[in-house]
Each structure stands twice: as C-alpha cells, then as structure tokens.
Design an enzyme around this catalytic site. Sequence first.
Site, short mmCIF file in Angstrom:
data_model
loop_
_atom_site.label_atom_id
_atom_site.label_comp_id
_atom_site.label_asym_id
_atom_site.label_seq_id
_atom_site.Cartn_x
_atom_site.Cartn_y
_atom_site.Cartn_z
N CYS A 56 32.83 2.69 -49.66
CA CYS A 56 33.77 1.96 -50.51
C CYS A 56 33.40 2.16 -51.96
O CYS A 56 32.23 2.36 -52.29
CB CYS A 56 33.71 0.48 -50.20
SG CYS A 56 34.19 0.13 -48.53
N GLU A 109 38.39 9.52 -44.47
CA GLU A 109 38.13 8.66 -43.31
C GLU A 109 39.39 7.86 -42.98
O GLU A 109 39.66 6.80 -43.59
CB GLU A 109 36.97 7.73 -43.65
CG GLU A 109 36.54 6.84 -42.50
CD GLU A 109 35.45 5.88 -42.92
OE1 GLU A 109 34.46 5.75 -42.19
OE2 GLU A 109 35.58 5.22 -43.97
N TYR A 143 37.93 7.09 -37.19
CA TYR A 143 36.96 6.08 -37.62
C TYR A 143 36.82 5.02 -36.51
O TYR A 143 37.65 4.14 -36.39
CB TYR A 143 37.47 5.49 -38.94
CG TYR A 143 36.61 4.48 -39.62
CD1 TYR A 143 35.28 4.26 -39.29
CD2 TYR A 143 37.14 3.72 -40.68
CE1 TYR A 143 34.51 3.33 -39.97
CE2 TYR A 143 36.38 2.79 -41.36
CZ TYR A 143 35.07 2.61 -41.00
OH TYR A 143 34.32 1.67 -41.67
N TYR A 165 36.41 -2.33 -36.77
CA TYR A 165 37.85 -2.13 -36.91
C TYR A 165 38.47 -1.82 -35.55
O TYR A 165 37.79 -1.81 -34.53
CB TYR A 165 38.11 -1.02 -37.93
CG TYR A 165 37.67 -1.41 -39.33
CD1 TYR A 165 38.20 -2.53 -39.96
CD2 TYR A 165 36.71 -0.67 -40.02
CE1 TYR A 165 37.79 -2.91 -41.23
CE2 TYR A 165 36.29 -1.04 -41.30
CZ TYR A 165 36.84 -2.16 -41.90
OH TYR A 165 36.43 -2.53 -43.15
N ARG A 181 33.30 8.82 -36.77
CA ARG A 181 32.26 7.86 -37.15
C ARG A 181 32.11 6.87 -36.01
O ARG A 181 33.10 6.29 -35.54
CB ARG A 181 32.66 7.14 -38.44
CG ARG A 181 31.46 6.69 -39.26
CD ARG A 181 31.90 6.12 -40.58
NE ARG A 181 30.79 6.13 -41.55
CZ ARG A 181 30.89 5.60 -42.75
NH1 ARG A 181 32.01 5.04 -43.15
NH2 ARG A 181 29.85 5.63 -43.57
N ARG A 211 19.47 5.09 -46.26
CA ARG A 211 19.00 4.96 -47.67
C ARG A 211 17.89 5.97 -47.95
O ARG A 211 16.79 5.64 -48.37
CB ARG A 211 18.57 3.53 -47.97
CG ARG A 211 18.72 3.17 -49.43
CD ARG A 211 18.80 1.68 -49.67
NE ARG A 211 17.77 0.93 -48.99
CZ ARG A 211 16.51 0.87 -49.39
NH1 ARG A 211 16.12 1.51 -50.48
NH2 ARG A 211 15.63 0.15 -48.71
N ARG A 236 24.48 4.94 -50.76
CA ARG A 236 23.76 4.37 -51.91
C ARG A 236 22.90 5.40 -52.66
O ARG A 236 22.95 5.41 -53.90
CB ARG A 236 22.93 3.16 -51.45
CG ARG A 236 23.81 1.97 -51.09
CD ARG A 236 23.03 0.86 -50.43
NE ARG A 236 22.59 1.24 -49.09
CZ ARG A 236 21.78 0.51 -48.33
NH1 ARG A 236 21.32 -0.64 -48.79
NH2 ARG A 236 21.45 0.90 -47.13
N CYS A 256 26.01 0.11 -60.39
CA CYS A 256 24.72 0.35 -59.78
C CYS A 256 23.60 -0.10 -60.70
O CYS A 256 23.65 0.12 -61.91
CB CYS A 256 24.60 1.84 -59.48
SG CYS A 256 22.98 2.34 -58.91
N MET A 298 6.48 -8.56 -81.85
CA MET A 298 7.23 -8.35 -83.08
C MET A 298 7.73 -9.68 -83.66
O MET A 298 8.23 -10.54 -82.93
CB MET A 298 8.43 -7.44 -82.83
CG MET A 298 8.08 -6.07 -82.27
SD MET A 298 6.93 -5.13 -83.28
CE MET A 298 7.95 -4.77 -84.71
P1 ADP Z 1 16.16 -7.65 -69.97
O1 ADP Z 1 16.51 -7.94 -68.54
O2 ADP Z 1 17.25 -8.04 -70.90
O3 ADP Z 1 15.70 -6.25 -70.18
P2 ADP Z 1 13.46 -8.85 -69.72
O4 ADP Z 1 13.24 -10.32 -69.72
O5 ADP Z 1 13.28 -8.11 -68.46
O6 ADP Z 1 14.91 -8.61 -70.36
O7 ADP Z 1 12.49 -8.18 -70.78
C1 ADP Z 1 12.29 -8.69 -72.06
C2 ADP Z 1 10.99 -8.09 -72.59
O8 ADP Z 1 10.89 -8.38 -73.99
C3 ADP Z 1 9.73 -8.66 -71.95
O9 ADP Z 1 8.92 -7.62 -71.47
C4 ADP Z 1 9.03 -9.42 -73.11
O10 ADP Z 1 7.63 -9.36 -73.02
C5 ADP Z 1 9.54 -8.66 -74.32
N1 ADP Z 1 9.52 -9.42 -75.58
C6 ADP Z 1 10.06 -10.67 -75.77
N2 ADP Z 1 9.88 -11.05 -77.07
C7 ADP Z 1 9.24 -10.02 -77.70
C8 ADP Z 1 8.77 -9.80 -79.04
N3 ADP Z 1 8.98 -10.69 -80.00
N4 ADP Z 1 8.14 -8.63 -79.33
C9 ADP Z 1 7.96 -7.69 -78.37
N5 ADP Z 1 8.37 -7.85 -77.09
C10 ADP Z 1 9.00 -8.99 -76.76
FE1 SF4 Z 2 21.15 1.34 -54.65
FE2 SF4 Z 2 22.45 1.18 -56.92
FE3 SF4 Z 2 23.52 0.19 -54.74
FE4 SF4 Z 2 21.37 -1.02 -55.80
S1 SF4 Z 2 23.39 -0.83 -56.72
S2 SF4 Z 2 21.74 -0.54 -53.64
S3 SF4 Z 2 20.30 0.74 -56.62
S4 SF4 Z 2 23.09 2.30 -55.14
#
Ligand code: ADP
Ligand code: SF4
Length: 694
Positions: free
Chosen positions: A43, A116, A185, A190, A238, A304, A327, A368, A469
């Site tokens: 799908c 299919e 299919y 189905y 299938r 997979r 997938r 994905c 930062m």
């Molecule tokens: P997303 O899913 O949006 O990518 P995540 O929460 O997985 O977000 O990742 C955010 C990342 O940003 C974390 O690894 C965190 O340590 C980092 N982070 C947050 N604030 C700062 C900062 N001020 N400087 C550097 N890194 C930061």
């Molecule tokens: Fe795999 Fe992408 Fe589907 Fe997740 S979304 S199961 S990574 S194909």
Amino acid sequence: MTNKWQPEAMCKNMRDPRHDILFEPINIGPVTSKNRFYQVPHCSGMGWRRPNTLAAMRGVKAEGGWGVVNTEYCSIHPTSDNDAFPYCALWDNEDIISHRKMTDEVHKHGALAGVELWIGGSLIVNLGTRLPPLGLRNHPQQDTSVYHPGQTRCMDKNDIKNIRKWHRDAAKRALEAGFDIVYVYATHGYLLSEFLNPETNIRSDEYGGPLENRVRFIKELIEDTREIVDGKAAVATRFSVGLNDSESYDAFALLADLPDLWDLTVPDYSVEMGNSRFIKEAALKDSVLKARQLTSKPVVSVGRLTSPDTMVQLLRENVQDLIGAARPSIADPFLPNKISTGNLEDIRECIGCNVCYAHDSLGVPIRCTQNPTMGEEWRNGWHPEKILTTKKRKRVLVIGSGPAGLEASRVLGEMGHKVALAEKSRELGGRIITEAKLPGLSEWIRVRDWRITQINKCQNIEVFPESFMTSESVLELGYENVVIATGARWAKDSIGRHSNCDFREADIGMIISGDEVLEKPVKSKSKFVVYDDDHYYFGSVLALELKRQGHQVTLVCPAGRICSWGEFTDEQTRSNTEVIQAGIKVINNYKIEAVTNGIAELSCVFSGETKEIFCDFVIPITRKIPVTDLYDDLCSKKQEFRDNGIEKIMKIGDAEAPSIIAAAVHSGYRSAIEIDNPASKALNFAKREHPLIK
Ligand code: ADP
Ligand code: SF4
C-alpha cells in the site's frame, strides 16, 4: 568548539562477489527479471486518487535497481471498494491511463511492473461505491480496526461467475496498461482467503466443503488469468502458509505448479508486517521453506530483509528465489544498486517502526522515518539519492544532533554548504540514543548511525560534540544561517489530550518526567505510575523498562486500550499483550487528577468515579515542551545577530513542534532545502493531484 571527528571518504564501487547471486536474472513464466530484487505489492496511500505521486514513487524504486516493482492492491470492480483508503483500481479506461504512467516509469529503468488484482470480501464495506460487499456469509465487516455497521451479501453461484468475468476483464486492462506480472491475490483475509478457510466457507456446492473444493475458485482464477494474458505476462499468486496450519500446505500443494510465481507470506499479519519491537529480520523463513519444497515454480517472500548476507543465505538455502521487500524498499529505494556497487554502509536500513503502514491506513501517502523523500517524489521533486548542489555556498550552524539536526546537517553538507554541527552531549543522536535502549527499540539506532556514516564522509561538515551553545557563542561564530534543532522534553504536568489543565494538586517530589527517569534511573525499588495520555509506544515501553529495572509499575491510560495509535503501526495488540504479561497493572479509561502524599487520585473518564493508588512516583506522558531558550534568546537579539552577519535563524524538528521521529527527519530535510529555496514551503506543499474537470 573542538572538532573531534575525522571525516573519511569511502566509496568502494565494487560488488562483493558473494552477492553476485542476487544479480542473476530469473525467468518468471514468459518474462525475465534482471535480478532477484522484487518489490512486492504494498500500500502507498496514493492509489487511483494520486496517480502522479504513485508513478513517481514506483519509478524511483525501479531506478534504484529493483528488478520487479508492483502496485498496491488493485480492485477489479466497484464491488471491491476500500474508500477511504486510497487503493488502486482497474475498472475502466481512465484507470488504464493512470497505470500506464506507473508502468512507463518502471519500464524506463528496465524493471518489470506487476499488478495485484484484488477482490475485497467481508473485510471491506464499500463506503465509496455503496454497493453491498460480497462475502461467503451474512456477516458484519471482519476488519476489527473499525467497527463499521453493515454486512456482506452472501454470494451465490452467479456472483462467482461475475467475479470470474470481472477478474478476466481487469487482467485484460492490466495488459493494456503495460503490466508484466498479473496477480491472483489469495490471502490477507480478503475474499479468496474466505474461500480457503473452512470456518468462513460454509458453502455446500463444489466451492465449499473438502479442501479440493475450497481451492477451486483460486484455481479457476489462475487459469482464467493465464488464458487472458496469453504468454504476454506472468501470473503470480499471493498466498499464506504457516507452520501451525498444516492445511495451508495441503492447499498450496493442490495449486503448486499452476502460477508462474508464488508470492508467499504467513497467515499472521503481525508477523508479516511485524513491528521491530516484536519481530526481527527473516521471520517468515521456516514457513516459506516448507512450501518451497512443494513447487517447481519460483518463490518470492519478504521478512524486512536489509542485510545482503541474509538475502544470499535465503537464496542459497533454497528458501526462496527472489528477495521480496516492501519496507526495505521504502526506507531505501536504492538498496539493490548499493549492494551492486558494494556501498553497503550507505544502505538506509528500515527500522521496522511501521510509520509507513500507519499513514496509508490513515488514507494519506506513505512516509518513512528513515527516508524523508518517500511520498515527496512528485510533489516536491525530492529524490532519495540526488540533492541539488547549491549555487551559493553558505556557512550553516546546526545546533542539536537529534534526528532533525543530523538530517539537516547531512543534506546541507551534500548540497555543498559549509556546515558546523554542534551538540552539547558527548554522543550524537538526541532522543534516538535513549529511545533505542528501551525494550524492543534497538533497531531505531539505525536512524542515527546511517546519518553519522554519511556525515563522516562529507568533507564540508564539521562535528562538534560537547559543545553547549548559547546565544553569545552563536553570535560570536557569526554563521550566516543558524538551524536550531534542540528538541523537546516530556512535560511534568497533566495537560494533554484529556485535560487542558494541570493536576489539581501535585507533590513536586512525586513527579518525574519521562526524560529524567531514563537519564537518572531511580535506584531504590519503587512504585511507579506511568500516566499515558500520549497513546503511542512511549508509555508502554517506558513501563516495560521500569519493570525491567525491578520496580512495581501501574500504567494509567484515559483511553480504552493502551497504545491506541499503535493500531496503525500494527503494534497495539502485541504491546498490550507484552505489558500484561510483564506483570504491569493496566488501568484504562481513567485520568489522574491529583498526586499528593504518596497517592495518585484517579477519575473515570465516563462516570467521574474516583479511586486512589499508592505510589512513590508518577510519570506523566502527556505532551512534550520544545526546548527553545536558545532560539528565543537569539530572536530577542535581532539587531545583534544581523550585526554579526547572521541572516536567518530557523527552528526545526521537535524544537518547532514535537512529533514522531519521521516528522523530525522530514523537517531536517525540508529545512536544508529551504535554505536555498525559501519559497518551497508555501509553493511545493500546496501541489496536489487535482481531479480532471471535463
Ligand atoms: P529532534 O527530534 O528534533 O531532532 P532531539 O531531542 O532528538 O530533537 O535532539 C535535540 C538535541 O539537541 C539533543 O541531542 C540535545 O542534547 C541537543 N541540544 C539541546 N540544546 C542544545 C544547545 N544549546 N547546544 C547544543 N546542543 C543542544
Ligand atoms: Fe521501515 Fe520506513 Fe516503514 Fe519505518 S517507516 S517501517 S523505517 S519503511
């Protein structure tokens, strides 16, 4: 900032001779596949409503080296209608034109195109056409994910005759549309599965009763289709076989040499489409092997499969002749080409999260977690392997190395920008690092690992771990573009889907956030309450993790079942089973009102009736709060950042709007593209497949 990373350029372009077998051509009846890579029907959420989107997506798979590329389920007649899911159809000439687009795209790259043909049965309700669905009994719809009112019409002999005619007509149209493989299919619940199943097939004529009678209709359809395609296309079937269902092999044996190709699966969809929390690679192997020994015809099957070594093993052990994939071809449409050139470290392996499947079940194009370009091939012109090189090289500072920051850095680097990626932690990966350690989620680390591999290869990306930062350090660096990907943190309040306000009373010492409890596990054995108003995987896996740590755990959920959204990712049932079997107490249909004095006070979402549970800690899994201090601080210093040469600051991923990982990766990709083309957000996402007004 210090650069602790040594990028190394790696490009092999040499196939491992052990993988040569995967590139041997194979005859499928009258047609020949150039290799053993077979994208099984899957799908897409595109179907007959989105033919351009569909053709572009399937075309990219063919370009990526798949020897065969199939459609999704394709209805033969308006009595098989699955509105509001976007399925394919071959009802009339307009459908032929739509499909021709897809087959042309597939043929352009030397691949075979398969279709299919699908007959609904009692899994569907024909919401679109409003014709009564045809089934073998007077029975309510059997798809238990939505309880639609209405029953099937019990089929008579004339219906069987009609279906044979409709199937033949659809096969004729399939040929006109340019398909090389036409399916019968006969699985997935189905209509043809109903014929096979002695519980649903209660007919007393030559189509019911003994197994020879129950396979009759499938046999006739295979013979009809062969007659229609008349050597111009192959006939595939299938079919499901399962070690716990000996009759499935008896049925298979009765049909064994009839089609040109067997596309085999197992009777349990939660294994076939198994979420990686519960099912690992090559799970169908034993069931398929047993059937392979009963036929002289080629066999394809899924599982997979992302590892070329496993694929080779399946061919060498004679389990199957072709490597089927849905997938893995979504996560990496170029998987065959990467194996062919020996660039194995570039394979973007599927993580088995089933977010793709979830979205076609929601009636929208698949997306994905690993491949942000999936579904965007036509609308945005995105390509999984090609990124336009920038005309104007910019200096871009990306802050945060979660899925969003890693993806933005990778794409910006590949576009040719000079990128600095700063991360406060020692390890890159953001939320992926913690989540991949939770029960069942280990494969999720692939999201991080693939991106780090690509980043390491790109000379113009520098990575700076352990670099927290601040607005001062950002201003000091003076990069022209700043991408803030600082993520989000679980809240410590009860505001969520079932409440607009916080706990009535909350003892601060009793509330721990979903992040804190993983970062600093509680050592003494305690009584935890996980309050899951998120309704996806996190509440369940967190409860399982706490149980694994030896705590007593209660899972409170305002919905009727935990992991409600897991209905779409095919993990809800197994998630509930796993939690119950782990000895976690589940309380459904209750909210938490207050947390004080070692007690969580609950109230029923229907009656308001209250109850109390004794506990040490409550973890609200209700909503996430974006981490935006840095972004907000910088925005408040607009003049200063302009004076320091900063042109633009963007907030992406969870820092913009918390969501699933797939959304963060997509956001990372989009933000990189938008640095060169700021208009794309407004323009390209508005592009739709408008109906043709005659
Ligand atoms: P997303 O899913 O949006 O990518 P995540 O929460 O997985 O977000 O990742 C955010 C990342 O940003 C974390 O690894 C965190 O340590 C980092 N982070 C947050 N604030 C700062 C900062 N001020 N400087 C550097 N890194 C930061
Ligand atoms: Fe795999 Fe992408 Fe589907 Fe997740 S979304 S199961 S990574 S194909």
